[in-house]
Design an enzyme around this catalytic site. Structure first.
Site, short mmCIF file in Angstrom:
data_model
loop_
_atom_site.label_atom_id
_atom_site.label_comp_id
_atom_site.label_asym_id
_atom_site.label_seq_id
_atom_site.Cartn_x
_atom_site.Cartn_y
_atom_site.Cartn_z
CD GLU A 34 -4.37 8.18 3.31
OE1 GLU A 34 -5.42 8.72 4.20
OE2 GLU A 34 -4.81 7.79 2.92
NE ARG A 259 -4.11 -1.25 -5.86
CZ ARG A 259 -4.79 -0.59 -5.10
NH1 ARG A 259 -5.77 0.80 -5.63
NH2 ARG A 259 -5.25 -1.26 -3.91
CE LYS A 269 -4.40 1.21 4.63
NZ LYS A 269 -3.50 2.82 5.23
#
Length: 552
Positions: A34, A259, A269
């Site tokens: 994104e 992750r 983020k």
């Protein structure tokens, strides 16, 4: 880019089986960020997994921007992501944007309405949260769920035409409000947002939600294996529902992996953006940041990051990696590559009283004692030099082998010097040392006389160049956030130390991103932001040694 053969892991095994059974003739993966911030080290792991899988099986990898939320997206982020992927050593086969598919997504949403699989809902966000239920209690159906197909089509069309303000209505999938999986409780698939999109401008005022858009994007592109992190595992039933009910021809398979989590490292983020917005750091590429841009500016190499990601492997269960492992791989990569040189970070002047005042001689010093092929350099030496302040002690502790009054040390690549006197300033601080040198002890002259236990580095005070050095510590102190404290309470107030010192004059032509090993101080990179024609600024990449032991 030359890549090592991938080690076996559960994702690779799935791909191999799909090829062997003939389920897929060609593998297509994608990296779908994104564009709402800069990529971090966790994204590097995903990039490497997707691109290397495709490379190994002669497939293709798409770079696709999931740009479905214009309020948070920016072209700056698009550009930075492209640069990061290339810098890591990969080149995408196709470049796509989710926004290129908005027309198709809208058509599929209309299809869902016609199949009574979607409806327009007027509940507010707070009401919807209340109706959603909990992990233990089922949700309640919306009072708008029984709108007719015609009414829903009309309202959805009017939403698109901009007749309603933000938040007034949403389009929801009709699935099951009693599902034990909360993601399946009639999730929102379109919301109203009167925002200018970086790619489509003002064409749209309704935008698809990520969980609806993402599977459609994968299906349109023919992605065979949609690889994502574990937090999307509970979203997989919705992913499959969208693909099936939107009647997509291609059916991708979503596979989740653990992750990357690293000790004392910000991996959110949202939190990284907060650090930038509140000016805790100077930018997304601040060398303290775990962003790929920050690691690059600090001096990390793509090889070290790729090797690190290969070492930690691909797992199904979440775990945390010691941050020292990443440091291990940058040391391993830089050690054979970087020239050795001398820099004094906290200078203390030394006057060699028996050295001729007008004399300057050139000494030949090796660039890397472990690799003679890297050659030698000429280093100037004169009556006045700078040494590290920590290399002198007024009251030496036991087994202190560096300078103190009456003691003798070797200057790296030069002579033995003996400290005879110290000079103090008005505040009582040692400001200068007076020493004598032994001309017979010149390095490389074949001297085989007495021994000294200490060797210290130095720079010639007459010709040394001023330089700035930036030393870093972890940006956050604790991995776990304490009750009653915010994320910013975890910030290390000593995460950066800026020092003014000197370097050898032969470094005057150094360029941004040139790397060196400074004797005893570690590996340093010429900063590409604050370096000027008048002054070099160095970021310490990593110290020389670590206590971390890699298991072979």
């Amino acid at each position: 880019m030359e890549t090592k053969t991938s080690s076996s892991n559960f994702i690779r095994n799935i791909v191999m089986e799909d090829i062997e059974t003939g389920k897929h003739k060609k593998i297509i993966t994608r990296f779908p960020p994104e564009p709402n911030g800069y990529l971090h080290i966790g994204h590097a792991k995903s990039i490497i997994i997707n691109f290397q899988l495709a490379d190994e099986f002669s497939g293709t990898t798409n770079l696709r921007f999931d740009d479905t939320n214009p309020a948070k997206e920016d072209k700056e982020y698009v550009k930075s992501i492209e640069e990061d992927v290339k810098w890591l050593g990969f080149q995408w086969d196709n470049l796509f944007f989710a926004s290129n598919y908005f027309d198709e997504m809208y058509k599929r949403a209309v299809l869902l309405i016609k199949k009574s699989k979607a409806y327009v809902c007027d509940l507010t966000a707070d009401e919807m949260k209340e109706y959603r239920g909990t992990l233990r209690e089922p949700g309640k159906v919306s009072p708008y769920v029984n709108r007719t197909i015609e009414e829903n089509l009309d309202l959805f069309d009017r939403m698109r035409k901009g007749e309603f303000p933000d938040g007034a209505k949403v389009l929801r999938a009709r699935i099951d409000m009693t599902s034990p999986n909360i993601n399946m409780r009639d999730p929102v698939i379109y919301r109203i947002s009167h925002a200018i999109h970086h790619n489509t401008g003002d064409k749209w005022c309704i935008y698809p939600m990520y969980d609806y858009a993402h599977p459609i994007e994968d299906a349109i592109e023919g992605v065979t294996h949609s690889i994502c992190t574990l937090e999307f595992e509970d979203h997989r039933p919705l992913y499959d529902w969208v693909v099936n009910n939107c009647e997509m021809e291609s059916i991708p398979r979503q596979i989740e992996f653990a992750r990357l989590n690293i000790t004392n490292t910000v991996m959110s983020k949202r939190n990284l953006k907060q650090l930038v917005d509140e000016q805790v750091v100077d930018s997304w590429d601040d060398p303290r940041m775990p962003t790929i841009a920050g690691l690059r500016r600090r001096g990390y190499t793509p090889e070290s990051i790729r090797n690190f990601c290969r070492e930690i492997g691909v797992a199904k269960a979440n775990s945390k990696v010691d941050g020292q492992l990443l440091e291990h791989f940058i040391r391993e990569d830089l050690s054979p590559k970087t020239p050795r040189t001398m820099a004094v970070l906290r200078p203390l002047k030394v006057v060699i009283t028996n050295y001729p005042e007008s004399q300057v001689e050139m000494l030949q010093i090796e660039n890397n004692q472990d690799d003679p092929s890297m050659g030698t350099r000429q280093v100037s030496f004169s009556r006045e030099i700078y040494i590290e302040r920590e290399d002198f002690m007024e009251n030496p502790i036991k087994k202190y082998f560096r300078l103190f009054v009456g003691n003798e040390v070797r200057l790296k690549g030069a002579y033995f010097i003996k400290c005879n006197e110290m000079v103090k300033d008005a505040e009582g601080n040692v400001s200068e040392l007076h020493c004598t040198y032994d001309v017979e002890t010149k390095s490389g002259s074949g001297f085989t006389g007495r021994k000294v236990k200490g060797t210290i580095h130095w720079v010639d005070a007459i010709n040394a160049l001023p330089a700035e050095f930036r030393l870093y510590e972890p940006l956050i102190l604790d991995d776990e956030q304490e009750d009653g404290k915010t994320f910013l309470d975890q910030i290390n107030p000593n995460s950066i130390e800026i020092l003014q010192g000197f370097i050898e004059p032969n470094m005057k032509d150094s360029k941004p991103n040139d790397k060196f090993q400074f004797f005893r101080h570690g590996y340093f990179n010429v900063d590409n932001k604050y370096t000027t024609a008048e002054k070099l600024v160095f970021n310490r990449i990593v110290s020389l040694k670590s206590s971390f032991k890699i298991q072979k």
